[in-house]
Scaffold this motif. Structure first.
Motif, PDB file in Angstrom:
ATOM      1  N   GLU A 131      15.706   9.429 -38.151  1.00  0.00           N
ATOM      2  CA  GLU A 131      16.017   9.973 -39.480  1.00  0.00           C
ATOM      3  C   GLU A 131      15.105  11.133 -39.845  1.00  0.00           C
ATOM      4  O   GLU A 131      15.501  12.056 -40.548  1.00  0.00           O
ATOM      5  N   SER A 132      13.880  11.103 -39.345  1.00  0.00           N
ATOM      6  CA  SER A 132      12.928  12.177 -39.638  1.00  0.00           C
ATOM      7  C   SER A 132      13.241  13.453 -38.854  1.00  0.00           C
ATOM      8  O   SER A 132      12.770  14.533 -39.175  1.00  0.00           O
ATOM      9  N   GLY A 133      14.044  13.307 -37.784  1.00  0.00           N
ATOM     10  CA  GLY A 133      14.418  14.457 -36.973  1.00  0.00           C
ATOM     11  C   GLY A 133      13.353  14.909 -36.000  1.00  0.00           C
ATOM     12  O   GLY A 133      13.496  15.959 -35.359  1.00  0.00           O
ATOM     13  N   ASP A 134      12.274  14.125 -35.854  1.00  0.00           N
ATOM     14  CA  ASP A 134      11.181  14.544 -34.966  1.00  0.00           C
ATOM     15  C   ASP A 134      11.171  13.787 -33.639  1.00  0.00           C
ATOM     16  O   ASP A 134      10.204  13.847 -32.884  1.00  0.00           O
ATOM     17  N   GLY A 135      12.241  13.080 -33.339  1.00  0.00           N
ATOM     18  CA  GLY A 135      12.315  12.346 -32.077  1.00  0.00           C
ATOM     19  C   GLY A 135      13.644  11.627 -31.966  1.00  0.00           C
ATOM     20  O   GLY A 135      14.478  11.715 -32.858  1.00  0.00           O
ATOM     21  N   TRP A 136      13.833  10.933 -30.859  1.00  0.00           N
ATOM     22  CA  TRP A 136      15.095  10.226 -30.687  1.00  0.00           C
ATOM     23  C   TRP A 136      14.888   8.958 -29.868  1.00  0.00           C
ATOM     24  O   TRP A 136      13.858   8.768 -29.217  1.00  0.00           O
ATOM     25  N   SER A 137      15.877   8.094 -29.916  1.00  0.00           N
ATOM     26  CA  SER A 137      15.862   6.852 -29.147  1.00  0.00           C
ATOM     27  C   SER A 137      17.174   6.724 -28.400  1.00  0.00           C
ATOM     28  O   SER A 137      18.177   7.354 -28.759  1.00  0.00           O
ATOM     29  N   TRP A 138      17.186   5.894 -27.378  1.00  0.00           N
ATOM     30  CA  TRP A 138      18.380   5.717 -26.562  1.00  0.00           C
ATOM     31  C   TRP A 138      19.281   4.665 -27.208  1.00  0.00           C
ATOM     32  O   TRP A 138      18.861   3.558 -27.481  1.00  0.00           O
ATOM     33  N   ASP A 139      20.536   5.033 -27.454  1.00  0.00           N
ATOM     34  CA  ASP A 139      21.482   4.114 -28.094  1.00  0.00           C
ATOM     35  C   ASP A 139      22.886   4.334 -27.528  1.00  0.00           C
ATOM     36  O   ASP A 139      23.639   5.178 -28.023  1.00  0.00           O
ATOM     37  N   PRO A 140      23.266   3.582 -26.475  1.00  0.00           N
ATOM     38  CA  PRO A 140      24.594   3.721 -25.884  1.00  0.00           C
ATOM     39  C   PRO A 140      25.588   2.693 -26.438  1.00  0.00           C
ATOM     40  O   PRO A 140      26.576   2.354 -25.768  1.00  0.00           O
ATOM     41  N   SER A 141      25.328   2.203 -27.643  1.00  0.00           N
ATOM     42  CA  SER A 141      26.192   1.168 -28.227  1.00  0.00           C
ATOM     43  C   SER A 141      27.544   1.733 -28.652  1.00  0.00           C
ATOM     44  O   SER A 141      27.678   2.932 -28.936  1.00  0.00           O
ATOM     45  N   LYS A 142      28.524   0.855 -28.726  1.00  0.00           N
ATOM     46  CA  LYS A 142      29.857   1.241 -29.191  1.00  0.00           C
ATOM     47  C   LYS A 142      29.782   1.846 -30.594  1.00  0.00           C
ATOM     48  O   LYS A 142      30.406   2.879 -30.877  1.00  0.00           O
ATOM     49  N   LYS A 143      29.012   1.204 -31.463  1.00  0.00           N
ATOM     50  CA  LYS A 143      28.900   1.666 -32.842  1.00  0.00           C
ATOM     51  C   LYS A 143      28.370   3.087 -32.907  1.00  0.00           C
ATOM     52  O   LYS A 143      28.909   3.929 -33.649  1.00  0.00           O
TER      53      LYS A 143
ATOM     54  N   ILE B   9      28.257   5.442 -30.382  1.00  0.00           N
ATOM     55  CA  ILE B   9      29.143   6.395 -29.721  1.00  0.00           C
ATOM     56  C   ILE B   9      30.309   6.755 -30.636  1.00  0.00           C
ATOM     57  O   ILE B   9      30.680   7.921 -30.769  1.00  0.00           O
ATOM     58  N   ARG B  10      30.862   5.751 -31.310  1.00  0.00           N
ATOM     59  CA  ARG B  10      31.999   5.995 -32.206  1.00  0.00           C
ATOM     60  C   ARG B  10      31.588   6.856 -33.409  1.00  0.00           C
ATOM     61  O   ARG B  10      32.354   7.708 -33.862  1.00  0.00           O
ATOM     62  N   ALA B  11      30.392   6.646 -33.900  1.00  0.00           N
ATOM     63  CA  ALA B  11      29.905   7.462 -35.017  1.00  0.00           C
ATOM     64  C   ALA B  11      29.582   8.872 -34.533  1.00  0.00           C
ATOM     65  O   ALA B  11      29.933   9.869 -35.182  1.00  0.00           O
ATOM     66  N   ALA B  12      28.948   8.961 -33.379  1.00  0.00           N
ATOM     67  CA  ALA B  12      28.480  10.251 -32.863  1.00  0.00           C
ATOM     68  C   ALA B  12      29.628  11.173 -32.476  1.00  0.00           C
ATOM     69  O   ALA B  12      29.537  12.391 -32.675  1.00  0.00           O
ATOM     70  N   VAL B  13      30.710  10.616 -31.923  1.00  0.00           N
ATOM     71  CA  VAL B  13      31.810  11.475 -31.485  1.00  0.00           C
ATOM     72  C   VAL B  13      32.429  12.210 -32.674  1.00  0.00           C
ATOM     73  O   VAL B  13      32.782  13.396 -32.574  1.00  0.00           O
ATOM     74  N   HIS B  14      32.530  11.542 -33.810  1.00  0.00           N
ATOM     75  CA  HIS B  14      33.109  12.193 -34.992  1.00  0.00           C
ATOM     76  C   HIS B  14      32.186  13.285 -35.539  1.00  0.00           C
ATOM     77  O   HIS B  14      32.665  14.325 -36.003  1.00  0.00           O
ATOM     78  N   GLU B  15      30.877  13.048 -35.451  1.00  0.00           N
ATOM     79  CA  GLU B  15      29.933  14.081 -35.883  1.00  0.00           C
ATOM     80  C   GLU B  15      29.992  15.293 -34.959  1.00  0.00           C
ATOM     81  O   GLU B  15      29.933  16.443 -35.414  1.00  0.00           O
ATOM     82  N   SER B  16      30.112  15.040 -33.649  1.00  0.00           N
ATOM     83  CA  SER B  16      30.226  16.148 -32.699  1.00  0.00           C
ATOM     84  C   SER B  16      31.510  16.935 -32.932  1.00  0.00           C
ATOM     85  O   SER B  16      31.514  18.168 -32.876  1.00  0.00           O
ATOM     86  N   LEU B  17      32.614  16.235 -33.189  1.00  0.00           N
ATOM     87  CA  LEU B  17      33.883  16.915 -33.457  1.00  0.00           C
ATOM     88  C   LEU B  17      33.767  17.842 -34.665  1.00  0.00           C
ATOM     89  O   LEU B  17      34.285  18.964 -34.644  1.00  0.00           O
ATOM     90  N   LYS B  18      33.082  17.389 -35.699  1.00  0.00           N
ATOM     91  CA  LYS B  18      32.897  18.223 -36.896  1.00  0.00           C
ATOM     92  C   LYS B  18      32.077  19.467 -36.565  1.00  0.00           C
ATOM     93  O   LYS B  18      32.430  20.581 -36.958  1.00  0.00           O
TER      94      LYS B  18
END
Length: 300
Positions: free
Chosen positions: A83-95, A97-106
């Motif tokens: 949330e702070s935008g200063d790093g990331w974590s690995w998350d290959p969960s269905k939830k 991926i489904r959220a991320a694909v819509h953000e990428s499409l936008k």
């Protein structure tokens, strides 16, 4: 520019793809490079939701929206920004991926993604869940095909065995020949190689010796070995960048080399090298000069 079929999909990608991570953050500057890519016959553009915290996708989407039907657009998922935008974590969960694909499409200003790639992977992932999610996104028309970007043979092997993936993106070059041990696996599953690092951070260009003197060792090469190897490659009578590219394209599994460019001039030089003929003898000598190392970790 020649095109090759991506796996068993109906997608045909240019033998050079533009790796968009190295594009300038200024929209106009980035668009100049993208327009040169289009003019040179490049139709494959590769980005990721992680690059510049999504800003790279925005730049690419805006630059290509008027050419959407004639290009192949690829992005990646799995690295979740904090949330702070200063790093990331690995998350290959269905939830996720489904959220991320819509953000990428936008951000990409499109209704579908041509190639959606899992951006990494571990043996602890629920591979079945990832694959089921990708297949569901295909059925829904949000993506046309999917693949994985990884250098872990055990992760790749499991993913290919269980899925209908069309591509594997791996770092591969004359100075990093570790993937060659696993290319028959890709051929067996009729999956294409998307090579990144084809020019080995510029070491396999005319500026390679200067870069080597500054950077020192590279993977399994000590600085002394690297300088000697580059000197030998540059004495083969063909531009080293052309030799490097043709070496990758000679691999049966190879579909496209994903090469970055931070300026239009740099991209034009890359395409010039691509269009330079290299003899079989030179390629054979280049392979004799370079190491054929293998992956020590993450083996099947």
């Amino acid at each position: 520019m020649k095109k090759r079929q991506l796996g068993k999909s109906d997608l045909f990608v240019s033998e050079i793809g533009l790796g968009c991570m190295s594009l300038p953050s200024d929209q106009q500057d980035a668009e100049k490079i993208i327009q040169v890519a289009l003019a040179q016959g490049i139709n494959y553009f590769d980005t990721a939701d992680l690059y510049d915290n999504g800003e790279n996708e925005k730049i690419v989407g805006k630059a290509l929206k008027n050419n959407r039907e004639s290009i192949i657009l690829a992005t990646k998922v799995g690295n979740r920004m904090n949330e702070s935008g200063d790093g990331w974590s690995w998350d290959p969960s269905k939830k996720w991926i489904r959220a991320a694909v819509h953000e990428s499409l936008k951000r990409l200003q499109t209704d579908y993604i041509d190639v959606y790639q899992l951006h990494g992977g571990t043996m602890e992932d629920d591979a079945d869940e990832v694959i089921d999610t990708m297949e569901a996104l295909k059925k829904e028309g949000l993506i046309r095909a999917y693949g994985i970007s990884s250098i872990r043979p055990n992760v790749i092997n499991r993913f290919l065995t269980k899925s209908k993936a069309v591509s594997v993106m791996m770092q591969y070059s004359l100075l990093d020949r570790r993937p060659e041990e696993w290319l028959p696996l890709l051929e067996e599953h009729q999956v294409s190689l998307l090579s990144r690092g084809t020019l080995a951070k510029g070491l396999l260009t005319a500026e390679g010796l200067n870069r080597a003197n500054k950077t020192g060792e590279y993977l399994g090469y000590s600085k002394e070995e690297l300088l000697k190897t580059l000197e030998q490659l540059q004495s083969l009578g063909a531009p080293i960048a052309a030799v490097a590219q043709q070496h990758v394209l000679e691999q049966k599994a190879a579909a496209s080399m994903i090469i970055g460019a931070s300026s239009a001039e740099q991209l034009i030089e890359t395409v010039k090298a691509y269009n330079t003929e290299v003899s079989k003898d030179v390629l054979l000598k280049a392979r004799e000069i370079t190491k054929q190392d293998v992956y020590v970790e993450h083996r099947v």
